[in-house]
Write an enzyme that holds these catalytic residues in place. Structure first.
Site, mmCIF file in Angstrom:
data_model
loop_
_atom_site.group_PDB
_atom_site.id
_atom_site.type_symbol
_atom_site.label_atom_id
_atom_site.label_comp_id
_atom_site.label_asym_id
_atom_site.label_seq_id
_atom_site.Cartn_x
_atom_site.Cartn_y
_atom_site.Cartn_z
ATOM 1 N N LYS A 185 0.839 -1.200 0.000
ATOM 2 C CA LYS A 185 0.000 0.000 0.000
ATOM 3 C C LYS A 185 0.885 1.266 0.000
ATOM 4 O O LYS A 185 2.098 1.172 -0.047
ATOM 5 C CB LYS A 185 -0.945 -0.036 1.195
ATOM 6 C CG LYS A 185 -1.815 -1.322 1.253
ATOM 7 C CD LYS A 185 -2.921 -1.331 0.215
ATOM 8 C CE LYS A 185 -3.560 -2.699 -0.037
ATOM 9 N NZ LYS A 185 -4.357 -3.274 1.020
HETATM 10 C C1 LIG Z 1 -5.339 -4.269 1.540
HETATM 11 C C2 LIG Z 1 -6.808 -4.224 1.519
HETATM 12 C C3 LIG Z 1 -7.586 -4.556 2.632
HETATM 13 C C4 LIG Z 1 -7.055 -5.198 3.877
HETATM 14 O O1 LIG Z 1 -5.982 -4.638 4.432
HETATM 15 P P1 LIG Z 1 -5.020 -5.493 5.379
HETATM 16 O O2 LIG Z 1 -4.203 -4.431 6.014
HETATM 17 O O3 LIG Z 1 -4.215 -6.395 4.489
HETATM 18 O O4 LIG Z 1 -5.852 -6.237 6.347
HETATM 19 C C5 LIG Z 1 -8.958 -4.360 2.560
HETATM 20 N N1 LIG Z 1 -9.541 -3.893 1.449
HETATM 21 C C6 LIG Z 1 -8.831 -3.611 0.348
HETATM 22 C C7 LIG Z 1 -9.551 -3.103 -0.854
HETATM 23 C C8 LIG Z 1 -7.451 -3.780 0.346
HETATM 24 O O5 LIG Z 1 -6.757 -3.516 -0.765
#
Ligand SMILES: *Cc1c(COP(=O)(O)O)cnc(C)c1O
Length: 380
Positions: A185
């Site tokens: 991210k």
């Molecule tokens: C990454 C992501 C999540 C979950 O995040 P985590 O930190 O991995 O639990 C939820 N929704 C979307 C759309 C994501 O890309």
């Protein structure tokens, strides 16, 4: 023959100052629930303009917290897009609610507000909007729908840190907005997440749910010399440690520059691929800032001699880390078991699901790597 460096679809950037900030915490008194948590929360709140920010152990926990804060529970329905990571709707299942899927706009892969409105019933309690790929949803329409039907709008903004919608930052576009700090991210805390809101009652409920439903935290009790504590709701341990918040705080300093670099790469991709007749680019709104968590192309399978999965393998073998975001949530075996085969209900999703391919996108990508990806796609 020496193997060329594999270009992943996404990866973190960690500098010496990030490392030092974590080491500093390791040498301090508080490894968790110390001063770094509110400092990190404040930096994200300031960045997004939201009144409150609550750091949690990951984005999925953030979605679970948001469902709790919104009061979603058994018997409720939550409308969410088909084209997202399963965590977006798993959170509804965690609290005993039913996810109801809405179709997407095939030009943007964002949820189609008209489809959302069609799925609303007297049981609907909340809408989850997913800022797919880093482009913000049509929040004017979604807010109007939420208001009209008295629903809570939750933004799964896990792709959208640094994005804007008509000048307003992600984190301030819905009643509750959820971010993730997984390494792919925009910024990372290894694992981590955060929820923003302007509503003080939601903020209080998020904090409760993050820490067992207990109304004071360990540091507060230690500092005030309070012995007694009360558990007033059934919460979880969804806290984010000081080590991680220190990393997040350090990473936040670079967010704007990284989003800018992601936009440069996207621009180069668009320039390099726009006239190539075997792929289609997604539609980008010009009045908003795209955060480009992902760069997704649609393969024009009618002009290609092989399917997406074959092309996926070819690209990987050529050292280019493509990916698929996502298989439609309703197509997962668990969802099929719960809700049956829903494929025929979502023609737009079904069509694009066989075409999409995410190509590498991360700030540390070099211009030469970007050109290599363009070259490989143009050779399809
Ligand atoms: C990454 C992501 C999540 C979950 O995040 P985590 O930190 O991995 O639990 C939820 N929704 C979307 C759309 C994501 O890309």
């Amino acid at each position: 023959m020496a193997k060329e460096k594999f270009i992943p679809y996404g990866r973190q950037s960690i500098d010496d100052d990030d490392i030092q900030s974590v080491v500093d915490v390791l040498q301090s008194e508080w490894l968790t629930t110390g001063p770094m948590v509110p400092a990190f929360e404040k930096s994200v709140a300031d960045f997004s303009g939201a009144a409150h920010a609550v750091a949690v152990s990951n984005g999925t926990a953030g979605l679970h917290c948001a469902m709790f804060a919104a009061g979603v529970g058994p018997g409720d329905e939550v409308v969410a897009p088909t084209m997202t990571f399963a965590a977006s709707t798993n959170a509804a299942l965690y609290v005993g609610a039913k996810p109801v899927f809405a179709d997407i706009d095939p030009a943007t892969l964002l949820v189609d507000p008209a489809s959302v409105e069609k799925k609303i019933t007297p049981r609907t309690k909340a809408i989850v909007a997913v800022d797919y790929g880093g482009q913000t949803c049509d929040y004017d329409s979604l807010c109007a729908i939420a208001q009209r039907h008295k629903l809570i709008l939750i933004a799964d903004a896990c792709h959208a840190l640094g994005a804007t919608y008509k000048g307003k930052p992600a984190g301030k576009l819905a009643d509750l907005s959820v971010f993730s700090f997984h390494p792919v991210k925009h910024i990372t805390t290894a694992e981590g997440g955060l929820v923003t809101t302007d509503n003080p009652d939601f903020a209080r409920r998020l904090r409760l749910f993050r820490s067992h439903g207990i109304s004071t935290d360990h540091r507060e009790r230690a500092e005030k010399g309070i012995l007694h504590y009360e558990m007033i709701e059934l919460g979880y341990n969804y806290r984010l440690s000081d080590l991680q918040c220190a990393l997040g705080l350090s990473q936040m300093k670079k967010l704007s520059q990284w989003v800018k670099r992601r936009n440069e790469i996207a621009h180069a991709y668009a320039e390099g691929l726009r006239d190539f007749e075997k792929v289609e680019l997604l539609k980008v709104r010009s009045d908003s800032m795209h955060a480009y968590h992902l760069y997704v192309i649609k393969l024009r399978l009618d002009r290609l001699s092989r399917d997406r999965n074959t092309i996926f393998s070819e690209m990987r073998n050529a050292g280019i880390g493509v990916n698929v975001h996502y298989p439609p949530v309703y197509s997962h075996p668990y969802y099929k078991r719960l809700f049956g085969d829903q494929r025929t209900n979502f023609p737009a999703t079904e069509k694009v699901a066989s075409q999409i391919l995410s190509i590498p996108m991360y700030p540390a990508m070099t211009d030469a790597e970007v050109q290599k990806v363009i070259y490989a796609i143009r050779a399809l």
